[in-house]
Enzyme design. Structure first.
Site, PDB file in Angstrom:
ATOM      1  N   GLU A  98      27.900  25.552  29.999  1.00  0.00           N
ATOM      2  CA  GLU A  98      27.166  26.465  30.873  1.00  0.00           C
ATOM      3  C   GLU A  98      25.973  27.019  30.117  1.00  0.00           C
ATOM      4  O   GLU A  98      25.859  26.865  28.892  1.00  0.00           O
ATOM      5  CB  GLU A  98      28.084  27.586  31.386  1.00  0.00           C
ATOM      6  CG  GLU A  98      29.048  27.068  32.452  1.00  0.00           C
ATOM      7  CD  GLU A  98      29.942  28.135  33.030  1.00  0.00           C
ATOM      8  OE1 GLU A  98      29.576  29.326  32.975  1.00  0.00           O
ATOM      9  OE2 GLU A  98      31.008  27.784  33.548  1.00  0.00           O
TER      10      GLU A  98
ATOM     11  N   HIS B  74      25.831  40.104  40.563  1.00  0.00           N
ATOM     12  CA  HIS B  74      27.023  39.334  40.182  1.00  0.00           C
ATOM     13  C   HIS B  74      27.967  40.093  39.269  1.00  0.00           C
ATOM     14  O   HIS B  74      29.177  39.990  39.417  1.00  0.00           O
ATOM     15  CB  HIS B  74      26.530  38.059  39.486  1.00  0.00           C
ATOM     16  CG  HIS B  74      27.612  37.113  39.088  1.00  0.00           C
ATOM     17  ND1 HIS B  74      28.476  36.544  40.005  1.00  0.00           N
ATOM     18  CD2 HIS B  74      27.984  36.616  37.872  1.00  0.00           C
ATOM     19  CE1 HIS B  74      29.322  35.744  39.365  1.00  0.00           C
ATOM     20  NE2 HIS B  74      29.066  35.782  38.077  1.00  0.00           N
TER      21      HIS B  74
ATOM     22  N   HIS C 259      23.132  36.744  39.413  1.00  0.00           N
ATOM     23  CA  HIS C 259      23.369  35.309  39.219  1.00  0.00           C
ATOM     24  C   HIS C 259      22.229  34.562  39.895  1.00  0.00           C
ATOM     25  O   HIS C 259      21.843  34.897  41.014  1.00  0.00           O
ATOM     26  CB  HIS C 259      24.715  34.912  39.825  1.00  0.00           C
ATOM     27  CG  HIS C 259      25.214  33.598  39.321  1.00  0.00           C
ATOM     28  ND1 HIS C 259      24.643  32.404  39.672  1.00  0.00           N
ATOM     29  CD2 HIS C 259      26.209  33.301  38.455  1.00  0.00           C
ATOM     30  CE1 HIS C 259      25.279  31.411  39.054  1.00  0.00           C
ATOM     31  NE2 HIS C 259      26.236  31.938  38.300  1.00  0.00           N
TER      32      HIS C 259
ATOM     33  N   ARG D 159      25.084  39.181  30.015  1.00  0.00           N
ATOM     34  CA  ARG D 159      26.352  38.532  29.661  1.00  0.00           C
ATOM     35  C   ARG D 159      26.203  37.012  29.590  1.00  0.00           C
ATOM     36  O   ARG D 159      25.589  36.395  30.468  1.00  0.00           O
ATOM     37  CB  ARG D 159      27.419  38.881  30.705  1.00  0.00           C
ATOM     38  CG  ARG D 159      28.756  38.221  30.459  1.00  0.00           C
ATOM     39  CD  ARG D 159      29.789  38.720  31.425  1.00  0.00           C
ATOM     40  NE  ARG D 159      29.474  38.412  32.796  1.00  0.00           N
ATOM     41  CZ  ARG D 159      29.750  37.260  33.392  1.00  0.00           C
ATOM     42  NH1 ARG D 159      30.347  36.301  32.726  1.00  0.00           N
ATOM     43  NH2 ARG D 159      29.419  37.069  34.651  1.00  0.00           N
TER      44      ARG D 159
ATOM     45  N   ARG E 193      21.092  33.636  31.556  1.00  0.00           N
ATOM     46  CA  ARG E 193      21.138  33.894  32.997  1.00  0.00           C
ATOM     47  C   ARG E 193      20.028  34.826  33.469  1.00  0.00           C
ATOM     48  O   ARG E 193      19.475  34.644  34.557  1.00  0.00           O
ATOM     49  CB  ARG E 193      22.506  34.482  33.325  1.00  0.00           C
ATOM     50  CG  ARG E 193      22.831  34.446  34.766  1.00  0.00           C
ATOM     51  CD  ARG E 193      24.260  34.852  35.005  1.00  0.00           C
ATOM     52  NE  ARG E 193      25.180  33.759  34.785  1.00  0.00           N
ATOM     53  CZ  ARG E 193      26.504  33.872  34.866  1.00  0.00           C
ATOM     54  NH1 ARG E 193      27.047  35.046  35.127  1.00  0.00           N
ATOM     55  NH2 ARG E 193      27.282  32.832  34.686  1.00  0.00           N
TER      56      ARG E 193
HETATM   57  C1  SIN Z   1      29.533  30.869  37.247  1.00  0.00           C
HETATM   58  O1  SIN Z   1      30.453  30.085  37.445  1.00  0.00           O
HETATM   59  O2  SIN Z   1      28.361  30.549  37.254  1.00  0.00           O
HETATM   60  C2  SIN Z   1      29.854  32.294  36.985  1.00  0.00           C
HETATM   61  C3  SIN Z   1      30.616  32.414  35.769  1.00  0.00           C
HETATM   62  C4  SIN Z   1      30.356  33.740  35.153  1.00  0.00           C
HETATM   63  O3  SIN Z   1      29.854  34.628  35.815  1.00  0.00           O
HETATM   64  O4  SIN Z   1      30.610  33.862  33.963  1.00  0.00           O
END
Ligand code: SIN
Length: 529
Positions: free
Chosen positions: A110, A330, A225, A365, A269
């Site tokens: 990620e 988010h 998000h 985060r 993010r």
């Molecule tokens: C996501 O799956 O993009 C969210 C995961 C997260 O907020 O850590």
């Protein structure tokens, strides 16, 4: 052993309840709706931990620090990353079936992670798998669970927390005493017009802690998000989809993220969310496009079965066409200030999970660190609950409420509190004057105001205008769950706007369009890796 009242039924609350019960505490857990309803079950991406031979706690630490835009607390991050792998192994013991391939645990990548280290269950159903395993574990332990029971306020005597005031399933308000209260009430995404959070995320624990006098911090750090599906309800489209290779395009089909950050779609993010926001602004608010077509229909359905259903139910075929996405509120990085063992600034009050401000996320985060944070600090909380000496307060252990709680109580019992509020009780029947004058607040208007003034971009002018509108609204009289939630949302909206006004420089998720220089700019990701 102390009696413990846990408020909240997500990973943090369930974990604490299980461990405290195992340690011999008398544990009650209250949750506003059904046990399984809360943000945990919607977590798609997974849980990040240094579990693989090409990874280390040191690398995970460096990535978390870099994503936090200079404000993550190094000591807390170290605890998170060092203790994280053991907590994932605990989850496996609790019965979470993480996905596996021929080499062992399957892992994903990620944004802003220098290694593929995100383990997941059911493809994109990690939160649901964790919630189910912990609910089953709680049911096997001697934890008294009271569903549809909402926290209204904390009971404070002599400066220490001695219990809580609850609104029961039948609408009765009761006082519940306990030696320790653990808040695990999650976030407050419902402050915003667009959010990936469920409807229960109204910041109840943070607002109650604030009213009781606990210290809060970092409320201005709200994580947006970048990729919620641009349909009503804005369901989350996991960052893991970009981790598997999906890209973002503007309305003309052009990729735009490389201009914002060398890591493009896998930048931290806050960077991606802001780039999406600005691109949308440049195309009259039209959503940007998440192009996952290169992954192919079979891979999308196998790796993201839940998302595949959500996207198709919304009328899109993402194996063939890019889908419209938009940022949405988010995650709250701020909240109730806690130490490394989840102790708040009020004696006997603990906070775990999203409602707690550990300092581990700084101003932004790192993806998939939230379930990990909940597990690591809930485990530490459960140990500290037992270790923290009970305060020496007169009749603290002797009150009728704490002595005669039967395990099969109706969720709440009508107590003196509901009939005859003593002057010691928090005043949830405030007079109109004490709730503020002016117009009654309207939740829809509040959410729109927060989205416009305290969203991805803020300015002094917008925040000041929002602050004066919020000040002019009257908090609702608490009669039922919606009015209690509204009171909490108004409390947190005011505090969030004030915090955003006070931080005049941009950092991480807090972006001030009127700030000349960014405060503590993000370290280049490569440096941390
Ligand atoms: C996501 O799956 O993009 C969210 C995961 C997260 O907020 O850590």
């Amino acid at each position: 052993m102390p009696s413990v009242l846990v408020v909240g039924g997500g990973i943090a609350g369930l974990w604490t309840a299980v461990r405290a019960a195992e340690a011999g505490c008398t544990v009650e857990l209250v949750t506003k709706t059904e046990l399984a309803e809360g943000s945990t079950r919607y977590a798609q991406g997974g849980i990040a931990a240094a579990l693989f031979p090409d990874d280390s706690a040191e690398r995970h630490y460096a990535d978390t620090i870099a994503a936090g835009a200079g404000l993550a607390d190094p000591e807390v991050v170290r605890v998170l990353c060092e203790e994280g792998p053991a907590r994932v192994r605990d989850l496996i013991r609790f019965g979470v079936g993480f996905d596996r391939d021929e080499s062992g645990l399957e892992r994903g990548l990620e944004a802003a992670h220098s290694r593929a280290r995100i383990v997941h269950a059911g493809g994109d159903a990690t939160g649901a798998a964790i919630e189910a395993a912990l609910v089953a574990t709680v049911r096997r332990r001697s934890v008294a669970v009271h569903e549809r029971t909402m926290l209204l306020d904390l009971l404070v005597e002599g400066g220490a927390v001695v219990g809580a005031v609850l609104l029961g399933a039948d609408g009765t308000i009761v006082e519940r005493r306990a030696d320790r209260v653990v808040l695990a009430t999650g976030g407050a995404g419902q402050l915003y017009l667009h959010t990936t959070n469920p409807g229960v995320a109204t910041g109840d624990g943070v607002a109650a802690a604030a009213r009781a006098g606990a210290e809060l911090a970092d409320l201005e750090f709200v994580q947006f998000h970048p990729t919620a599906l641009a349909v009503p309800g804005t369901p989350l489209i996991s960052e893991a989809v970009r981790g598997e290779g999906a890209v973002l395009r503007d309305a003309s089909g052009r990729r735009f993220l490389a201009e914002a950050h060398p890591l493009a779609e896998l930048a931290p993010r806050d960077v991606v969310a802001r780039a999406v926001w600005r691109t949308m602004a440049g195309q009259a608010g039209a959503p940007v496009l998440l192009d996952a077509t290169a992954l192919g229909g079979k891979a999308l359905a196998r790796r993201f079965p839940g998302l595949d259903r959500i996207v198709r139910d919304a009328g899109f075929d993402w194996s063939r066409d890019p889908i419209p996405v938009t940022p949405a509120a988010h995650y709250a990085m701020g909240g109730i200030v806690v130490d490394l063992d989840a102790r708040t600034t009020l004696p006997n009050l603990f906070a775990v999970g999203e409602c707690a401000r550990t300092g581990v996320h700084g101003a932004n985060r790192l993806a998939s660190n939230s379930l990990l944070e909940a597990a690591v600090f809930a485990e530490r909380a459960a140990r500290a609950l037992v270790a923290t000496p009970a305060p020496e307060l007169p009749d603290f252990h002797e009150s009728r409420a704490s002595r005669d709680l039967s395990p099969d109580l109706p969720d709440v019992r009508e107590s003196r509190a509901s009939r005859d509020l003593s002057p010691d009780l928090p005043d949830f029947r405030e007079s109109r004057a004490s709730r503020g004058g002016g117009r009654a607040m309207d939740r829809g208007a509040l959410r729109a105001l927060m989205w416009d003034a305290a969203g991805l971009e803020r300015s002094a002018a917008g925040l000041e205008a929002a602050a004066s509108v919020l000040a002019s609204w009257r908090a609702p009289e608490v009669r039922d769950r919606p009015s209690a939630e509204d009171r909490n949302l108004l409390e947190l909206a005011r505090r969030t706007v004030a915090a955003a006004l006070a931080r005049t420089a941009s950092v991480g998720a807090h972006f001030r369009t009127d700030s000349v220089t960014a405060q503590i700019p993000s370290a280049p990701f490569e440096e941390a890796a």
